[in-house]
Scaffold this motif. Structure first.
Motif, PDB file in Angstrom:
ATOM      1  N   ILE A  20       0.835  -1.210   0.000  1.00 48.49           N
ATOM      2  CA  ILE A  20       0.000   0.000   0.000  1.00 48.49           C
ATOM      3  C   ILE A  20       0.866   1.255   0.000  1.00 48.49           C
ATOM      4  N   ALA A  21       1.933   1.242   0.799  1.00 54.78           N
ATOM      5  CA  ALA A  21       2.830   2.399   0.864  1.00 54.78           C
ATOM      6  C   ALA A  21       3.472   2.664  -0.493  1.00 54.78           C
ATOM      7  N   LYS A  22       3.926   1.603  -1.146  1.00 53.08           N
ATOM      8  CA  LYS A  22       4.576   1.748  -2.452  1.00 53.08           C
ATOM      9  C   LYS A  22       3.589   2.248  -3.503  1.00 53.08           C
ATOM     10  N   LEU A  23       2.397   1.677  -3.491  1.00 56.50           N
ATOM     11  CA  LEU A  23       1.374   2.089  -4.457  1.00 56.50           C
ATOM     12  C   LEU A  23       0.922   3.528  -4.219  1.00 56.50           C
ATOM     13  N   SER A  24       0.899   3.950  -2.954  1.00 56.16           N
ATOM     14  CA  SER A  24       0.498   5.318  -2.630  1.00 56.16           C
ATOM     15  C   SER A  24       1.479   6.327  -3.208  1.00 56.16           C
ATOM     16  N   VAL A  25       2.754   6.027  -3.118  1.00 55.08           N
ATOM     17  CA  VAL A  25       3.774   6.908  -3.700  1.00 55.08           C
ATOM     18  C   VAL A  25       3.577   7.015  -5.210  1.00 55.08           C
ATOM     19  N   ALA A  26       3.247   5.885  -5.841  1.00 53.49           N
ATOM     20  CA  ALA A  26       3.052   5.867  -7.290  1.00 53.49           C
ATOM     21  C   ALA A  26       1.842   6.692  -7.729  1.00 53.49           C
ATOM     22  N   GLU A  27       0.926   6.980  -6.794  1.00 55.19           N
ATOM     23  CA  GLU A  27      -0.287   7.742  -7.106  1.00 55.19           C
ATOM     24  C   GLU A  27      -0.065   9.249  -7.083  1.00 55.19           C
ATOM     25  N   GLU A  28       1.083   9.701  -6.617  1.00 54.01           N
ATOM     26  CA  GLU A  28       1.261  11.119  -6.333  1.00 54.01           C
ATOM     27  C   GLU A  28       0.914  12.030  -7.505  1.00 54.01           C
ATOM     28  N   ALA A  29       1.445  11.750  -8.689  1.00 51.69           N
ATOM     29  CA  ALA A  29       1.217  12.630  -9.834  1.00 51.69           C
ATOM     30  C   ALA A  29      -0.268  12.690 -10.186  1.00 51.69           C
ATOM     31  N   LYS A  30      -0.947  11.557 -10.132  1.00 47.69           N
ATOM     32  CA  LYS A  30      -2.383  11.531 -10.430  1.00 47.69           C
ATOM     33  C   LYS A  30      -3.163  12.344  -9.409  1.00 47.69           C
ATOM     34  N   VAL A  31      -2.833  12.157  -8.146  1.00 51.25           N
ATOM     35  CA  VAL A  31      -3.557  12.845  -7.076  1.00 51.25           C
ATOM     36  C   VAL A  31      -3.402  14.358  -7.221  1.00 51.25           C
ATOM     37  N   ILE A  32      -2.193  14.800  -7.501  1.00 52.27           N
ATOM     38  CA  ILE A  32      -1.954  16.240  -7.676  1.00 52.27           C
ATOM     39  C   ILE A  32      -2.736  16.766  -8.886  1.00 52.27           C
TER      40      ILE A  32
END
Length: 426
Positions: A20-32
């Motif tokens: 979950i932690a790794k996948l959350s980091v990968a979401e950063e650009a989308k979330v922004i």
């Protein structure tokens, strides 16, 4: 054997949390990107149609069961895990505020509207744009690990947290009324709020009463109009309203025992008159009451009525006082908060990054969910590292900004709270 099973379960949870932690980091650009789009295209409460469409399309793309039009414009997504278990809910609010933005960010809102008869801008001045984006990110993260989830996650995107227009029902109250906590029945709920005065990388919370109950009051002062050049012919509601406003300030400062709990009485609007040389027949003022216990709430309600009536009578005017309960105290369930504290410390990188804070006189209609099921509401840092709280624009102001590097922690917090809660209930 039991010890071996426990060790195996702990290892599985640790592995899931790491994913979950790794996948959350990968979401950063989308979330922004989601957040900036919402910020540039804000919609007021119960009007979040474009916003809801984007959220619904995203949840459907993840394979979730999606319900739209809940509580007018709300969206609900249901993610069923690969194993049987309870149902946990995650909630984000969707609405913007009638504020004209001056933040200067490249994606600033230029939206305009008419609110309660006045032209004004529309702005995400409280961080709801970030809340939606972070929950969308958490939904994507959890959808990628759903086969390992022992239960169901319900994603609640709620309109009108800031309140509806007078006489219009909305927000958490309407979503609950329309069954958002049922089918499947929610067992616990988690939510978060970005905090522009807390450094990124930090979480904060308070067990028990965390934020105040909020009530709304309206006082109509009825006098007698006249020409502005002949004030002795009037019963001036403008002067009377001004005296009432001053009188209301003594309720908290002189009549409430502040050593027990904090309390607030704030007048936010004053409306009356149409011309500089005409004394109007009536004036209306409105405001908010914040309390943390029933005794203080009842005392302040009575004091407002007594103060307004007494001052009006002394001027020969009359008043109509209307006080409406809006939301109760945001109360973090004590056993659930204690159970989830290790999760918060884990996602934030250690206990030093999770602060227990004093009560806050903000209010949140998340408290209405907490009246129905155990819930925990936390704050996630949105101020740049080394930022100065004194010079950082506050929530609900035109210059409000956020450090977007804090969003990943929000995604990870939401996703891990859900996953850990389900795993604990196996």
């Amino acid at each position: 054997m039991l010890a071996n099973l426990a060790t195996s379960a702990a290892a599985q949870n640790a592995a899931l949390n790491a994913r979950i932690a790794k996948l959350s980091v990968a979401e950063e650009a989308k979330v922004i990107a989601w957040r900036r789009d919402f910020h540039q295209n804000p919609e007021l409460g119960n009007e979040e149609k474009r916003t809801a469409g984007i959220i619904a399309a995203h949840l459907k793309s993840l394979g979730l069961e999606v319900q739209t039009g809940v509580g007018r414009t709300g969206v609900v997504g249901i993610l069923r895990g690969g194993k049987p278990g309870p149902v946990v809910a995650l909630r984000a609010d969707m609405d913007a505020l009638p504020v004209t933005e001056t933040s200067g960010v490249p994606f600033a809102s230029t939206a305009k509207t008419t609110y309660l008869g006045q032209p004004v801008g529309v702005m995400h001045a409280c961080g709801h744009d970030a809340h939606m984006a972070m929950l969308m990110g958490a939904a994507e993260v959890l959808s990628q690990v759903k086969k390992d989830l022992p239960g169901t996650v319900k994603f609640i995107f709620q309109p009108a947290e800031e309140g509806s227009l007078p006489g219009v029902e909305g927000g958490a109250k309407l979503m609950i009324k329309e069954g958002v906590l049922e089918n499947p029945k929610v067992e616990a709920i988690f939510g978060l709020h970005i905090n522009a005065q807390t450094e990124v990388g930090n979480l904060s919370f308070r067990p028990g009463g965390e934020m105040a109950a909020s009530d709304r009051f309206t006082i109509k002062v009825i006098g007698k109009g006249s020409h502005g050049a002949r004030p002795w012919s009037s019963v001036d509601p403008v002067v009377t309203a001004a005296q009432i406003i001053v009188g209301l300030q003594t309720i908290v400062s002189r009549q409430v025992n502040l050593t027990d709990d904090a309390a607030v009485v704030t007048v936010g609007t004053l409306k009356g008159g149409v011309r500089y040389n005409v004394i109007p027949a009536d004036v209306e003022l409105s405001g908010t009451i914040r309390t943390f216990n029933k005794k203080a709430q009842e005392q302040i309600w009575a004091a407002i009525r007594r103060t307004a009536t007494g001052i009006a009578e002394s001027a020969g005017a009359t008043v109509e006082v209307d006080i409406v309960n809006y939301v109760p105290v945001t109360f973090n369930d004590l056993p659930l908060t204690a159970k989830m504290l290790p999760t918060l410390q884990n996602v934030a990188g250690g206990a030093a990054n999770v602060k227990e804070v004093k009560v806050n006189t903000w209010a949140e209609d998340f408290s209405l969910y907490q009246e129905k099921v155990p819930g925990v509401f936390v704050f996630v840092g949105g101020m740049r590292k080394g930022g100065d709280v004194a010079t950082t624009a506050d929530h609900h102001t035109a210059g409000f900004t956020l450090d977007e590097s804090g969003f990943t922690l929000g995604v990870k917090t939401l996703a891990t709270l859900a996953a850990d809660y389900l795993s604990m209930k196996k």
